[in-house]
Design a protein around this motif. Structure first.
Motif, PDB file in Angstrom:
ATOM      1  N   VAL A 248       0.848  -1.197   0.000  1.00 25.16           N
ATOM      2  CA  VAL A 248       0.000   0.000   0.000  1.00 25.16           C
ATOM      3  C   VAL A 248       0.880   1.242   0.000  1.00 25.16           C
ATOM      4  CG1 VAL A 248      -1.808   1.267   1.212  1.00 25.16           C
ATOM      5  CG2 VAL A 248      -1.828  -1.231   1.239  1.00 25.16           C
ATOM      6  N   GLY A 255       4.216   4.385  -6.663  1.00 26.62           N
ATOM      7  CA  GLY A 255       3.431   3.704  -7.694  1.00 26.62           C
ATOM      8  C   GLY A 255       3.834   2.252  -7.829  1.00 26.62           C
ATOM      9  N   TRP A 256       5.125   2.027  -8.038  1.00 29.09           N
ATOM     10  CA  TRP A 256       5.615   0.650  -8.163  1.00 29.09           C
ATOM     11  C   TRP A 256       6.092   0.126  -6.823  1.00 29.09           C
ATOM     12  CZ3 TRP A 256       3.897  -1.260 -12.381  1.00 29.09           C
ATOM     13  CH2 TRP A 256       3.857  -0.500 -13.566  1.00 29.09           C
ATOM     14  N   GLU A 259      10.712  -2.726  -3.989  1.00 30.23           N
ATOM     15  CA  GLU A 259      11.136  -4.107  -3.740  1.00 30.23           C
ATOM     16  C   GLU A 259      12.214  -4.247  -2.691  1.00 30.23           C
ATOM     17  OE1 GLU A 259      11.558  -5.339  -8.111  1.00 30.23           O
ATOM     18  OE2 GLU A 259      11.779  -7.228  -7.055  1.00 30.23           O
TER      19      GLU A 259
ATOM     20  N   TYR B   7       0.956  -3.841 -19.870  1.00 27.70           N
ATOM     21  CA  TYR B   7       1.170  -3.535 -18.455  1.00 27.70           C
ATOM     22  C   TYR B   7       2.299  -4.414 -17.941  1.00 27.70           C
ATOM     23  CZ  TYR B   7       0.353  -3.211 -13.427  1.00 27.70           C
ATOM     24  OH  TYR B   7       0.511  -3.035 -12.080  1.00 27.70           O
ATOM     25  N   GLY B   9       3.954  -4.310 -14.978  1.00 29.88           N
ATOM     26  CA  GLY B   9       3.964  -4.690 -13.566  1.00 29.88           C
ATOM     27  C   GLY B   9       5.309  -4.371 -12.938  1.00 29.88           C
ATOM     28  N   CYS B  10       5.391  -4.570 -11.620  1.00 30.41           N
ATOM     29  CA  CYS B  10       6.584  -4.143 -10.869  1.00 30.41           C
ATOM     30  C   CYS B  10       7.855  -4.896 -11.258  1.00 30.41           C
ATOM     31  CB  CYS B  10       6.360  -4.340  -9.378  1.00 30.41           C
ATOM     32  SG  CYS B  10       5.031  -3.331  -8.724  1.00 30.41           S
ATOM     33  N   LEU B  11       7.779  -6.219 -11.284  1.00 37.00           N
ATOM     34  CA  LEU B  11       9.013  -6.969 -11.441  1.00 37.00           C
ATOM     35  C   LEU B  11       9.678  -6.737 -12.790  1.00 37.00           C
ATOM     36  CD1 LEU B  11       8.293  -8.234  -8.752  1.00 37.00           C
ATOM     37  CD2 LEU B  11       9.353 -10.315  -9.580  1.00 37.00           C
ATOM     38  N   VAL B  40       0.652   4.260 -14.596  1.00 36.97           N
ATOM     39  CA  VAL B  40       0.016   3.169 -13.858  1.00 36.97           C
ATOM     40  C   VAL B  40       0.846   2.809 -12.634  1.00 36.97           C
ATOM     41  CG1 VAL B  40      -1.300   2.108 -15.729  1.00 36.97           C
ATOM     42  CG2 VAL B  40       1.117   1.542 -15.453  1.00 36.97           C
ATOM     43  N   THR B  41       0.188   2.121 -11.693  1.00 41.98           N
ATOM     44  CA  THR B  41       0.883   1.699 -10.476  1.00 41.98           C
ATOM     45  C   THR B  41       0.929   0.173 -10.428  1.00 41.98           C
ATOM     46  OG1 THR B  41      -1.197   1.536  -9.302  1.00 41.98           O
ATOM     47  CG2 THR B  41      -0.034   3.642  -9.138  1.00 41.98           C
ATOM     48  N   CYS B  42       1.490  -0.322  -9.344  1.00 42.92           N
ATOM     49  CA  CYS B  42       1.437  -1.737  -8.994  1.00 42.92           C
ATOM     50  C   CYS B  42      -0.037  -2.166  -8.913  1.00 42.92           C
ATOM     51  CB  CYS B  42       2.114  -1.880  -7.629  1.00 42.92           C
ATOM     52  SG  CYS B  42       1.899  -3.445  -6.773  1.00 42.92           S
ATOM     53  N   ALA B  45      -0.680  -6.860  -6.097  1.00 41.11           N
ATOM     54  CA  ALA B  45      -0.151  -8.217  -5.904  1.00 41.11           C
ATOM     55  C   ALA B  45      -0.956  -9.067  -4.923  1.00 41.11           C
ATOM     56  CB  ALA B  45       1.311  -8.155  -5.451  1.00 41.11           C
ATOM     57  N   ILE B  48      -2.516  -5.563  -1.545  1.00 34.71           N
ATOM     58  CA  ILE B  48      -3.366  -4.384  -1.332  1.00 34.71           C
ATOM     59  C   ILE B  48      -4.829  -4.821  -1.279  1.00 34.71           C
ATOM     60  CG2 ILE B  48      -4.045  -2.101  -2.207  1.00 34.71           C
ATOM     61  CD1 ILE B  48      -1.255  -1.764  -3.317  1.00 34.71           C
ATOM     62  N   ILE B  59      -6.964   1.442  -7.732  1.00 36.75           N
ATOM     63  CA  ILE B  59      -5.732   1.509  -8.537  1.00 36.75           C
ATOM     64  C   ILE B  59      -5.814   0.574  -9.740  1.00 36.75           C
ATOM     65  CG2 ILE B  59      -4.125   2.455  -6.815  1.00 36.75           C
ATOM     66  CD1 ILE B  59      -3.163  -0.389  -6.289  1.00 36.75           C
TER      67      ILE B  59
END
Lengths: 348, 294
Positions: A248, A255-256, A259, B7, B9-11, B40-42, B45, B48, B59
């Protein structure tokens, strides 16, 4: 129709295990349970399995078909037989086998009891007035109330397989049924108890439970609701809860996912330092992205403002999770009837 | 060319950049034009969703809204967890008009276009396992995998819950096997290919997670696999990076190379080293490359 089955036979007193073939005639509408009855009546009286209601409500006949747990009385055989398939029938997983398709449910019941599956209203004497609960509030635990204790959800649970002490999907779904009940007075104590080791945060989110449940209980969703309720009540000491919270924070700040900071934020700084050697081995391969300068998503301000807005609107805990669920059809109905009732009262 | 919103994504943006470069390089060869989403955001996973479910919904609605604003029908993902989270939010928003109206009002209030026209969330795996993507994949994989024994590892959240994912039978999936075969490899079968890699709890409950992680690696190893392939960067991270912890705990060193789906197809399609970026893996992919260069 002609039906063929392979059944894993087992006798715990001798330890003998064998896969036996059976072929027989059955009526077109026969279920797997009907087929087992035919085998037992006409071919082999020593076949053991549990059954009672034959109508998907007693939860006795959970077993595996081709490795996946099913209720035998809910599983029609026509399409399978017509396709010429020969399914393999065996006992449910994650519980010791007593004989053939019968498992020892003692551990299952023990976990069920551990979540105290009864209403604890917090008062002894009856109140003068009825405690009226709206259907809308009960809709939060609508799915959880459908459980018939068959154990199908626990059969393929990956966390339970790795940790036999895990409370497991059935007992956790039952726990949510009481945590979410507005008449229960023990919500915080229940959530505290469920937030420890082998509890809510041990779920690995493999979703086998929700896939297998023959009644639509959706235990994984129930576990998410428990997590959301725990957070709502500020019960967040567990590493799993801290892990969830960091997502959160990440989403609303950069945003990301941040990690690299996730490890100390989840495990605490001391444990994270112990992991330094491991972290360095990953860093060599670019697996530990430097936290500075932060990798910030475009138009990040929007995500931050959204967070503020959402918090103001206060849809929190399990109520946030059931949004958009089919159960909400019932809520809309209640809104209308409540409105109509008020209207009527005012008119009088 | 099929235009899709992409999209990452984070990784794929951070610790698994090799997944992004391989996907971007491979896309045109399989008929996909990627429009990368930036605002865009995460997806959260699943975390949230559990910690702040209403924020999770918002989101994800924002991601869906930005995809729809590109005028495409498909939002393409390269991660199992992103796929489930986005599809779940999409389902919630599409089933409940009142909820969607409230979320849209909030989106507009912070300057995001409302999510009005529907998009479908699809994983890259699904794009190349059937239809035109599959036809093109067969042509693109001209270099082939020369009978390489590949163990497909699906992971959980691309199969289950099937009511939200629903691309293939969650107990008898076929898509990865079909792609491995099309690339000239030999799919290796083993029971744990549809089970959990342990990643969601690898930090909070490492022992439980490692007891899950060892199953697919051990089974693939014993079935004689040269490598494993996965459509999920989280599965990749635990299979690849946490293998050293398995060694520490059990004394067994599997040295099992783990490839992202886009890398495996990428090898067959002759992508450059700079696009495949195998150096970013913890377990060396060298034995696979050597086997293929013979």
């Amino acid at each position: 129709m002609q039906v063929a089955l392979k059944i894993w036979r087992y006798d715990s007193s001798t330890g003998q295990r064998a896969l036996k073939d059976y072929e027989f005639q059955a009526p077109d509408e026969a279920t797997l349970l009907d087929c087992l009855d035919i085998v037992k009546d006409k071919h082999d009286g020593s076949l053991s399995y549990r059954k009672s209601c034959r109508m998907m409500i007693c939860g006795s006949c959970g077993m595996r078909m081709d490795g996946g747990a099913v209720l035998a009385c809910k599983t029609r055989m026509y399409d399978i037989a017509q396709a010429g398939q020969i399914p393999v029938i065996s006992a449910m997983g994650n519980l010791p086998i007593v004989k053939d398709l019968v498992v020892d449910m003692a551990a299952f019941w023990e976990k069920m009891r551990s979540v105290e599956p009864w209403l604890q209203p917090g008062y002894d004497a009856a109140t003068e007035q009825e405690n009226i609960v709206s259907v809308a509030r009960m809709a939060v635990i609508h799915k959880e109330s459908l459980c018939i204790n068959c154990g199908c959800c626990t059969s393929e649970c990956n966390s339970l397989e790795a940790d036999p002490d895990f409370t497991g999907p059935a007992a956790l779904a039952k726990a949510m049924r009481f945590v979410g009940d507005p008449r229960d007075g023990n919500t915080v104590e229940r959530l505290e108890g469920l937030s420890g080791e082998h509890g809510i945060w041990d779920c690995t989110r493999c979703y086998f439970c929700s896939e297998r449940c023959p009644k639509g209980v959706d235990p994984r969703d129930a576990i998410a609701k428990l997590g959301a309720e725990a957070m709502k009540h500020g019960i967040d000491r567990d590493m799993g809860a801290k892990h969830a919270k960091w997502f959160v924070t990440s989403a609303r700040t950069t945003g990301w996912l941040r990690e690299t900071e996730l490890v100390p934020k989840t495990q605490g700084i001391v444990m994270a330092i112990k992991e330094t050697k491991f972290a360095l081995s990953l860093a060599k391969h670019g697996k530990v992205p430097p936290p500075f300068p932060p990798h910030v998503a475009k138009n990040q301000k929007e995500a931050r403002q959204l967070y503020k807005l959402v918090k103001e609107q206060g849809v929190s805990g399990a109520a946030g999770i059931v949004q958009g669920e089919k159960a909400l059809g019932r809520i809309e109905f209640v809104k209308e009837t409540e409105h109509a009732a008020k209207h009527e009262g005012a008119a009088k | 060319m099929k235009k899709v919103a992409y999209y990452k994504g984070c990784l794929a943006s951070l610790s698994a950049k090799e997944l992004d470069t391989a996907t971007q390089a491979l896309a045109p060869k399989v008929g996909l034009e990627l429009i990368e989403l930036e605002s865009v955001t995460c997806c959260g996973a699943g975390d949230i969703h559990e910690a702040e479910p209403d924020y999770y919904l918002h989101i994800n609605a924002r991601i869906l809204a930005y995809a729809a604003a590109e005028g495409v029908d498909t939002l393409m993902t390269v991660c199992n967890v992103c796929t489930l989270n986005l599809r779940q939010a999409n389902w919630q928003l599409q089933i409940d008009a009142e909820l969607r109206a409230r979320v849209n009002e909030n989106l507009v209030a912070v300057g995001v276009p409302p999510y009005e026209r529907n998009v479908e969330v699809r994983h890259f795996l699904w794009e190349i396992a059937e239809g035109e993507g599959y036809e093109l994949l067969q042509k693109a994989a001209h270099k082939g995998l020369k009978g390489l024994k590949v163990a497909p590892f699906y992971g959980c959240q691309i199969l289950r819950p099937s009511k939200i994912l629903g691309f293939e039978d969650p107990d008898r999936p076929w898509s990865l096997e079909r792609i491995i075969t099309a690339c000239g490899g030999e799919p290796v079968d083993y029971p744990a290919k549809i089970k959990c890699c342990g990643f969601p709890i690898i930090q909070a409950r490492e022992d439980v997670a490692l007891a899950e992680l060892i199953q697919p690696i051990e089974q693939a190893y014993e079935a004689g696999a040269d490598c494993m392939v996965t459509p999920c960067p989280l599965c990749h991270l635990s299979l690849d990076a946490w293998q050293s912890k398995l060694k520490k705990q059990t004394g067994r060193d599997f040295k099992m190379p783990i490839l992202h789906l886009a890398q495996l197809v990428g090898v067959a399609a002759g992508l450059a080293d700079s696009e495949l970026k195998f150096k970013r893996h913890v377990v060396s992919v060298k034995p696979v490359i050597e086997k293929l260069s013979v």
